[in-house]
Design an enzyme around this catalytic site. Structure first.
Site, mmCIF file in Angstrom:
data_model
loop_
_atom_site.group_PDB
_atom_site.id
_atom_site.type_symbol
_atom_site.label_atom_id
_atom_site.label_comp_id
_atom_site.label_asym_id
_atom_site.label_seq_id
_atom_site.Cartn_x
_atom_site.Cartn_y
_atom_site.Cartn_z
ATOM 1 N N SER A 1 0.843 -1.190 0.000
ATOM 2 C CA SER A 1 0.000 0.000 0.000
ATOM 3 C C SER A 1 0.884 1.248 0.000
ATOM 4 O O SER A 1 1.682 1.442 -0.902
ATOM 5 C CB SER A 1 -0.949 -0.029 1.201
ATOM 6 O OG SER A 1 -1.950 0.946 1.080
ATOM 7 N N ASP B 1 -8.958 -5.771 -4.948
ATOM 8 C CA ASP B 1 -8.560 -4.625 -4.131
ATOM 9 C C ASP B 1 -9.399 -3.406 -4.494
ATOM 10 O O ASP B 1 -9.397 -2.955 -5.635
ATOM 11 C CB ASP B 1 -7.074 -4.333 -4.353
ATOM 12 C CG ASP B 1 -6.529 -3.281 -3.402
ATOM 13 O OD1 ASP B 1 -7.310 -2.641 -2.689
ATOM 14 O OD2 ASP B 1 -5.296 -3.119 -3.371
ATOM 15 N N HIS C 1 -7.086 -5.931 -0.793
ATOM 16 C CA HIS C 1 -5.966 -5.039 -0.527
ATOM 17 C C HIS C 1 -4.951 -5.637 0.434
ATOM 18 O O HIS C 1 -3.739 -5.481 0.245
ATOM 19 C CB HIS C 1 -6.488 -3.717 0.036
ATOM 20 C CG HIS C 1 -5.442 -2.660 0.177
ATOM 21 N ND1 HIS C 1 -4.714 -2.182 -0.881
ATOM 22 C CD2 HIS C 1 -4.986 -1.991 1.276
ATOM 23 C CE1 HIS C 1 -3.855 -1.261 -0.470
ATOM 24 N NE2 HIS C 1 -3.995 -1.136 0.839
#
Length: 669
Positions: A526, A614, A646
């Protein structure tokens, strides 16, 4: 480092169980006080690719001066199969369970003799599926132990049954990443005496969750998240507009907290005189320092127990209280209803603190740090009952362990002094090494407003056991260093955070001669992937390998596909409003702060791991970088996980990611 050895090591690490919840019941036997400590643990099992839930029980013998005389051996752990939620009643210690059986959700109540009550919630057809997540979900007993409260999806009539076929394809909003099956939650109350199930009507513009009973069982406190004009992703985001409400069983409700704030974690005191909750600001950093507020039930007035801490504070014994950043445990009050005990990020650690509602003094209950010594790097409170604390402790080199102890009568009061905006890092190395210098993997957390506490981390432990050193960096903007540190990153992503990480890397290399500056890799997911890609683009001659999970690559193209579009504006220093329409200037700013602009300079071998489902960071972000590097003849590999989101949290996905990351590092370092 053959794949079999790597997978075997990872399997061994996953097999270490982690305590997640605890419940304590007090008993008297032959003049002795017994504390029955029930604990719930999770364990990952790779053969079946599943996560197991298990229960373990200890009996503590307590002396009159609150000293633990002895603890009886727990015996074998007991599996908890198909359980979605469980909760112990406050007096008798009855156990309520919501479980899945043959496509039906059952509510069961157990006592020491066996099954006392069973309701088929699906067959009652009053609501949809029960919520078992940590954002909305709850299973709350009334003090009289006659009623149970939980959150479920609102029932929707079948279009064919109602004849309203035209609505079948109408878009139904949900609460974003990892909450895609959560749309319209409702408060559901079961009367265990009659078996009657009632669905309470909350305000039409809010989604209720985190509900708790009042002391008399005649009303309910809950958090209501406003879902108009539309829903934004809730996972990892404590900055969503919400309020504290109270509703009675007839459906009459009242908003108790102020407007235009975010709230979470309402917790009622044992005597019912006060309720504490956490409060933050709306928008901006999606995780930030929070206030601890207290509602006086009699006067209905709210006061602040702990305000936002702008600068991490230095105390002689604790190293400094830095504010509240995490949800409160379900049981957090002392027996006399005067103190609240909680865990929070604290610089590079996680510690346990206690605040006195009378004086507002804050004390630290973790390791004695007067000599700079810590037995454990991280302390997390699981529960407190009659001042007995049940705590999970761990360090980067010590798996999670369970500890118990009594809350001190007064605690040590600490005086504070302010300090500047600092940041930190944790270096973990193999315990033995030869003459060859160690390759270094720079591990960067996502968020960006989260933290790498000095606690057990399976990925770090696995890499270190395979002979790699790991540097985990808490750059400015990480939680645990004060609100000013968090706000300092707004408008400076891709710049300040990149410099902080690189500075930490250079400091480690300069001060530790066992590290090999010629064998550096960087790894993150991320925002950690965002920074990893920035580092290999801004410092192309420093890193030889990189592995990233669902990285942010191009903030401009991410804007229209993310479930937290507000953060795409806030991160680059722009204000957000629901009716916002992108401008050329805003998109240009987002693009300038993105690692895709440095792609032509990237040299090192890059491994991309992407989840097709995601909704936080579209997998097309990683694909964009993959194609850009492929077209330039760079060394790049992409792993695609069609059923994951995610967090890449499926057991088989995590195993695959660890194995491929290790092999990638081995090949290129």
């Amino acid at each position: 480092m053959d794949p079999t050895r790597i997978t075997g090591l990872y399997s061994d690490l996953c097999a270490l169980a982690v305590p997640v919840r605890a419940h304590v019941k007090e008993q008297k036997l032959n003049g002795q006080t017994l504390y029955d400590v029930n604990t719930e643990w999770t364990q990952t099992e790779l053969v079946r690719g599943s996560r197991l839930s298990l229960c373990q029980r200890w009996i503590l013998l307590i002396e009159e001066n609150q000293k633990i005389q002895s603890a009886l051996p727990p015996g074998p752990a007991v599996p908890q199969n198909a359980e979605c939620l469980s909760s112990f009643s406050p007096v008798q210690g009855l156990r309520a369970v919501i479980k899945e059986t043959s496509g039906h959700q059952l509510l069961e109540v157990w006592d020491e003799r066996g099954l006392r009550k069973c309701l088929n919630l699906t067959a009652l057809s009053k609501h949809g599926r029960v919520y078992d997540d940590t954002h909305f979900g709850c299973l709350s007993w009334s003090r009289c132990e006659n009623k149970l409260l939980y959150i479920a999806e609102k029932k929707i009539d079948s279009p064919n049954a109602s004849g309203n076929v035209k609505d079948r394809s109408v878009y139904r909003e949900d609460w974003g990443e990892a909450l895609s099956n959560k749309s319209v939650p409702v408060l559901s109350c079961v009367d265990l005496r009659t078996g009657c199930l009632t669905v309470l009507e909350a305000p039409a513009d809010v989604s209720p969750g985190q509900a708790v009973w009042s002391l008399d069982g005649e009303s309910i406190f809950f958090v209501g998240w406003y879902h108009e004009p539309y829903r934004l992703g809730l996972k990892f985001c404590s900055n969503r507009r919400s309020a504290l409400f109270q509703i009675d069983l007839a459906g009459h409700y009242e908003r108790l907290s102020e407007e235009n704030v975010s709230v979470l974690s309402p917790r009622l005191s044992p005597d019912g005189s006060a309720l504490v909750f956490l409060q933050g600001k709306v928008f901006g950093p999606h995780a930030q320092c929070l206030k601890m507020q207290m509602l006086d039930i009699k006067s209905n007035k709210i006061s602040t127990l702990i305000d936002i801490v702008h600068r991490a504070q230095n105390g002689e014994d604790t190293g400094g209280f830095a504010g509240v950043y995490e949800s409160l445990p379900s049981c957090c009050w002392s027996e006399d209803s005067q103190r609240i005990v909680f865990s929070s990020a604290h610089k590079n650690w996680k510690d346990i603190f206690v605040v006195d509602r009378r004086t507002q003094n804050i004390s630290c209950l973790s390791d004695n740090m007067s000599a700079g010594l810590r037995v454990f790097g991280s302390w997390k409170l699981l529960t407190i009952h009659r001042d007995l604390l049940v705590v999970c402790c761990s360090s980067p080199n010590t798996p999670p362990t369970l500890r118990v102890g009594f809350l001190p009568p007064d605690g040590h009061i600490v005086s504070w002094k302010l300090s500047g905006l600092d940041f930190g890092a944790i270096l973990v190395k193999p315990s033995t090494q030869g003459k060859t210098k160690l390759p270094l993997v720079v591990f960067i957390h996502g968020g960006p407003h989260s933290q790498f506490p000095a606690e057990w981390n399976i990925t770090t432990a696995g890499l270190v056991q395979l002979g790699l050193a790991v540097l985990m960096v808490n750059y400015r903007g990480s939680t645990g260093f004060g609100q000013d540190s968090i706000l300092s990153l707004i408008g400076h992503i891709g710049q300040q955070d990149v410099r902080d990480v690189q500075r930490a890397v250079q400091f480690a290399l300069q001060t530790d001669p066992t590290l090999d500056p010629e064998r550096l890799a960087v790894f993150g997911g991320s925002h950690g992937g965002f920074l990893s890609c920035h580092l290999i683009g801004q410092f192309p001659d420093v890193y030889r390998a990189c592995a990233v999970r669902n990285p942010v690559v191009n903030a401009a193209t991410l804007l229209g596909t993310s479930d937290i579009i507000d953060w795409r504006y806030s991160s680059v220093g722009l204000d957000f409003s629901y009716e916002q329409i992108p401008t050329a200037e805003a998109l240009a700013t987002m693009l300038q702060r993105s690692p895709i602009t440095h792609a032509p300079k990237m040299k090192c071998a890059l491994l991309l791991m992407l989840g097709a489902k995601d909704r936080r960071v579209s997998p097309h972000q990683g694909l964009e970088l993959y194609r850009t590097l492929k077209s330039r003849g760079k060394t790049v590999r992409l792993l695609w996980f069609p059923e994951d989101g995610h967090s890449l949290s499926r057991v088989d996905t995590q195993t695959d990611c660890f194995l491929n990351t290790v092999l990638w590092l081995q090949e290129h370092l």
